[in-house]
Structure formats: C-alpha cells, structure tokens
Design an enzyme around this catalytic site. Sequence first.
Site, PDB file in Angstrom:
ATOM      1  N   ARG A  13       9.520  -5.319   2.328  1.00 38.92           N
ATOM      2  CA  ARG A  13       8.419  -5.973   1.618  1.00 38.92           C
ATOM      3  C   ARG A  13       8.601  -7.483   1.692  1.00 38.92           C
ATOM      4  O   ARG A  13       9.521  -8.032   1.095  1.00 38.92           O
ATOM      5  CB  ARG A  13       8.451  -5.498   0.158  1.00 38.92           C
ATOM      6  CG  ARG A  13       7.187  -5.767  -0.605  1.00 38.92           C
ATOM      7  CD  ARG A  13       7.405  -5.459  -2.079  1.00 38.92           C
ATOM      8  NE  ARG A  13       8.191  -6.502  -2.701  1.00 38.92           N
ATOM      9  CZ  ARG A  13       9.091  -6.307  -3.668  1.00 38.92           C
ATOM     10  NH1 ARG A  13       9.356  -5.114  -4.116  1.00 38.92           N
ATOM     11  NH2 ARG A  13       9.750  -7.331  -4.188  1.00 38.92           N
ATOM     12  N   HIS A  68       6.816  -7.972  -5.401  1.00 47.77           N
ATOM     13  CA  HIS A  68       6.354  -6.614  -5.719  1.00 47.77           C
ATOM     14  C   HIS A  68       4.849  -6.654  -6.009  1.00 47.77           C
ATOM     15  O   HIS A  68       4.053  -5.924  -5.425  1.00 47.77           O
ATOM     16  CB  HIS A  68       7.122  -6.070  -6.923  1.00 47.77           C
ATOM     17  CG  HIS A  68       6.492  -4.843  -7.495  1.00 47.77           C
ATOM     18  ND1 HIS A  68       6.498  -3.648  -6.835  1.00 47.77           N
ATOM     19  CD2 HIS A  68       5.802  -4.646  -8.654  1.00 47.77           C
ATOM     20  CE1 HIS A  68       5.838  -2.744  -7.562  1.00 47.77           C
ATOM     21  NE2 HIS A  68       5.411  -3.333  -8.663  1.00 47.77           N
ATOM     22  N   TYR A  94      15.886 -11.527  -7.443  1.00 49.37           N
ATOM     23  CA  TYR A  94      16.675 -10.374  -6.993  1.00 49.37           C
ATOM     24  C   TYR A  94      16.928 -10.326  -5.490  1.00 49.37           C
ATOM     25  O   TYR A  94      17.515  -9.375  -4.990  1.00 49.37           O
ATOM     26  CB  TYR A  94      16.045  -9.051  -7.476  1.00 49.37           C
ATOM     27  CG  TYR A  94      14.567  -8.887  -7.133  1.00 49.37           C
ATOM     28  CD1 TYR A  94      13.591  -9.148  -8.093  1.00 49.37           C
ATOM     29  CD2 TYR A  94      14.163  -8.486  -5.869  1.00 49.37           C
ATOM     30  CE1 TYR A  94      12.241  -8.998  -7.798  1.00 49.37           C
ATOM     31  CE2 TYR A  94      12.815  -8.322  -5.570  1.00 49.37           C
ATOM     32  CZ  TYR A  94      11.858  -8.581  -6.538  1.00 49.37           C
ATOM     33  OH  TYR A  94      10.530  -8.432  -6.237  1.00 49.37           O
TER      34      TYR A  94
HETATM   35  C1  LIG Z   1       4.737   6.476 -13.410  1.00 46.81           C
HETATM   36  C2  LIG Z   1       4.897   4.987 -13.293  1.00 46.81           C
HETATM   37  N1  LIG Z   1       6.020   4.402 -13.775  1.00 46.81           N
HETATM   38  C3  LIG Z   1       6.171   3.064 -13.662  1.00 46.81           C
HETATM   39  C4  LIG Z   1       5.195   2.310 -13.078  1.00 46.81           C
HETATM   40  C5  LIG Z   1       5.389   0.803 -12.935  1.00 46.81           C
HETATM   41  N2  LIG Z   1       5.687   0.530 -11.518  1.00 46.81           N
HETATM   42  C6  LIG Z   1       4.730   0.121 -10.689  1.00 46.81           C
HETATM   43  S1  LIG Z   1       5.276  -0.038  -9.147  1.00 46.81           S
HETATM   44  C7  LIG Z   1       6.836   0.419  -9.565  1.00 46.81           C
HETATM   45  C8  LIG Z   1       7.931   0.486  -8.522  1.00 46.81           C
HETATM   46  C9  LIG Z   1       7.588   1.392  -7.400  1.00 46.81           C
HETATM   47  O1  LIG Z   1       8.494   1.215  -6.332  1.00 46.81           O
HETATM   48  P1  LIG Z   1       8.354   2.007  -5.000  1.00 46.81           P
HETATM   49  O2  LIG Z   1       8.045   3.437  -5.304  1.00 46.81           O
HETATM   50  O3  LIG Z   1       9.547   1.752  -4.171  1.00 46.81           O
HETATM   51  O4  LIG Z   1       7.040   1.433  -4.314  1.00 46.81           O
HETATM   52  P2  LIG Z   1       6.665  -0.073  -3.904  1.00 46.81           P
HETATM   53  O5  LIG Z   1       6.083  -0.716  -5.134  1.00 46.81           O
HETATM   54  O6  LIG Z   1       7.877  -0.748  -3.406  1.00 46.81           O
HETATM   55  O7  LIG Z   1       5.607   0.067  -2.863  1.00 46.81           O
HETATM   56  C10 LIG Z   1       6.906   0.703 -10.904  1.00 46.81           C
HETATM   57  C11 LIG Z   1       8.134   1.130 -11.605  1.00 46.81           C
HETATM   58  C12 LIG Z   1       4.030   2.962 -12.607  1.00 46.81           C
HETATM   59  N3  LIG Z   1       3.027   2.305 -12.015  1.00 46.81           N
HETATM   60  N4  LIG Z   1       3.915   4.297 -12.700  1.00 46.81           N
END
Ligand SMILES: Cc1ncc(C[n+]2csc(CCOP(=O)(O)OP(=O)(O)O)c2C)c(N)n1
Length: 360
Positions: A258, A262, A271
């Site tokens: 990425r 985020h 980080y």
């Molecule tokens: C069920 C849930 N828990 C927490 C969140 C908050 N949240 C949004 S994105 C994220 C991290 C996701 O990381 P990853 O699965 O690696 O996907 P990326 O964002 O890197 O594409 C979190 C914890 C959410 N949207 N849904």
Amino acid sequence: MDEKYLFNVKKGETLHIVDQDGTYDQDLDPGIPEETLLKMYRMMVLTRTYDEKAIKLQRAGRMGTYPPCSGQEATQAGSVFALKKDDWLVPSYRDICSMITLGISMKDLFLVWMGDDNGNRIPEGINSLPINIVVGSQLLHATGFAWAANIKKENIAVLTYVGDGGTSRGDFHTSLNFAGVFNVPAVYIIENNGFAISTRNKQETHAETLAQKALSYGIRGCRVDGMDVIAVYVAAKEALDRARKKEGPTLIESLCYRFGPHTTSDNPDLYRTKEELEKIMSKTDPVVRFKNYLIKKGIWDDKKESSLQEEAGDLVNKAAKEAEETPPPKFEELFENVFGNMPDYLQDEIDHYRKVSGGE
Ligand SMILES: Cc1ncc(C[n+]2csc(CCOP(=O)(O)OP(=O)(O)O)c2C)c(N)n1
C-alpha cells in the site's frame, strides 16, 4: 490448470512473470492480445490518477475519507480482466481499480466518498455489488452469491477480495470453509498490501504465508506477485475458469504494497519509514512495471504515455467536477434501501426531523 503455472503453495512459491524493468519470462507470458494489454494499462493509469485526485479533494475538504489503492492496481486490474461478461465482482472499499476496470464511473465513485450513497447504485449491466466497508463481510456475500449460482445451475464465477488483515476475521474462515464444502464457484484474492492499518502481517498471523490457508480448507491456493499484472491475470484466469467449470474455489494471495495511507485519516509515518516506502516504490511500482513491459513489447512509447496521462487527467477532473456539481441527496434517502418496510422508530425519526427542520 496449465502445469507450468502450478506453483507449490506449501513451499510458498510465487508466480512471477514480469520484472520491474519490463523483462518477462517468455515461457510463462500468456500472450495477451495487444489491444487488451493497452486497455489494461489505461485502467491502471486512470486509477492512479483518480487516486491522486481523490487525496487532493479530501485534503482540500471537498471529499470525505478515502482509502487509496495505489500499489494495488495490478492485483485489481489483472483479476478483473480475467472476468467474463456474466461473472460477478464483490468489492471492498479499496477495490477502486477493480470497479473502474469493470466500468463503474469515476463520477459515481467520487460520489460515494463524498457521502452520497447514490454513487453506490451500480448501473444495470455491470455485475458488481456496491462497495463494502465492513472488513471481510464481502467474503460472505461472495460465497452466498456463488452458492446461489450452483443452486440456479449458472456457469458463472464470483470474484472477491480481502485484505491481509481481513483473513484473521471469522468471516474469512466461515466463507472459505463453506466454499470448500459446497464447492462454490468463487475466487478469493487476498490483497496482501503489508498492513491492516498500522498492523503488519507478522502481527496478524503466525502462518508463513496467507495462501497456505487454502490447504486447511481443502481448496486450491496460489501465491502471486501482485505488482505483476500479467501474473495476476494468469492466476485469476485459471482460477475463474476452474470456478465456472465447478472445479472448485481458489484462494489467491497477491503480494503487493500500500503506497498511500490506510485512509486519508491516518498518518503512515507513525508505523513505517519514508525509506521503506521509497525503496519499495522505486523497485516495485506496478504501473511503472507494466509500462516497461509494454515498451519491451514495442507497443508503448513516451508520446503515447504523455497523451494517456493528459487524457486521464482530463477524465478524472471531469468526473470530480460532475460529482461536485451533483445536488446533495435528500434527507429521506438516508433511510432508504435499508429495510423493505420502514420500522416505526425510523419513521418517528424522519417525522421528528421534518418537524424541527420546518419540513425541509
Ligand atoms: C468488522 C470491521 N472491523 C474493523 C473495521 C475498521 N477497519 C477498517 S479497515 C481495517 C483494516 C483492514 O486491513 P486489511 O484487511 O489488511 O485491508 P486493507 O485496509 O489493508 O485493504 C479496519 C480494522 C471495519 N471496517 N470493519
């Protein structure tokens, strides 16, 4: 699956075809027609341009929070190009390139991040579900969708994605386990971009690779260089073809990175170091790699590049302008498309709002 593309997931082998300088493995190169390659590149450039514009709009207070997808274009464009007309896409919030590639308008995508849910109305004829923000839940939708295809005896495939962090959620287990048992025609791509917000892979799982999780579900697993659009296309095409033939679901781990934050709400400098980012971007940018490949194939040059960049800029600016000029949704729309029959407590809220706002 063509034997030459069969990599040993137990040993963590990764399918890779194109190097960063555009040199490619002649034996593994699938020989995608020139016209398709150019369309693929166009989608990746459009998305990169969209991404940059979206961040600027958010920074200027003209758009809400946005999750950039730069660094993940090859994973997304490569897999969507492997879809057939009747297949379905089930995207998550970061799959902007997938949606642009499938034909969803950039104006609609801007609307979504401007807070207008009308942008999530997928036009007739485009087989995609709306953006899903609840991490991992799109896996359940995709699995159910694919299961329905079995029940209806449709020969279609369903493509969905999940982040590396999302693989630690229960929805991932439920979906993959069900997919294996019911042999659903779904392809699950893990976009391993290195992070779940600020959490790195090694804090998310003790498994050596994410692809190897396929073994425990008894389904095919595969690991691919996610900065290499040709490798992703090959892996996704094989998996989608198998799914349509009811030969089983596939879990693909696509190794990418990425480049942005985020979302526009976080500060990645807390980080990861700038040096880490710069090193990876200079060595593995998927858009640059694909451009170098096209140049090596003799079908791309600086002149074509500058005219594509100019066109992409114009198209993205036009889409943003149209989205900004779209009248805001009506208050009532906030409550629509959630329940078939409006519950009393929501109707009370609407009535109360009308009363206090003087009927507006
Ligand atoms: C069920 C849930 N828990 C927490 C969140 C908050 N949240 C949004 S994105 C994220 C991290 C996701 O990381 P990853 O699965 O690696 O996907 P990326 O964002 O890197 O594409 C979190 C914890 C959410 N949207 N849904």
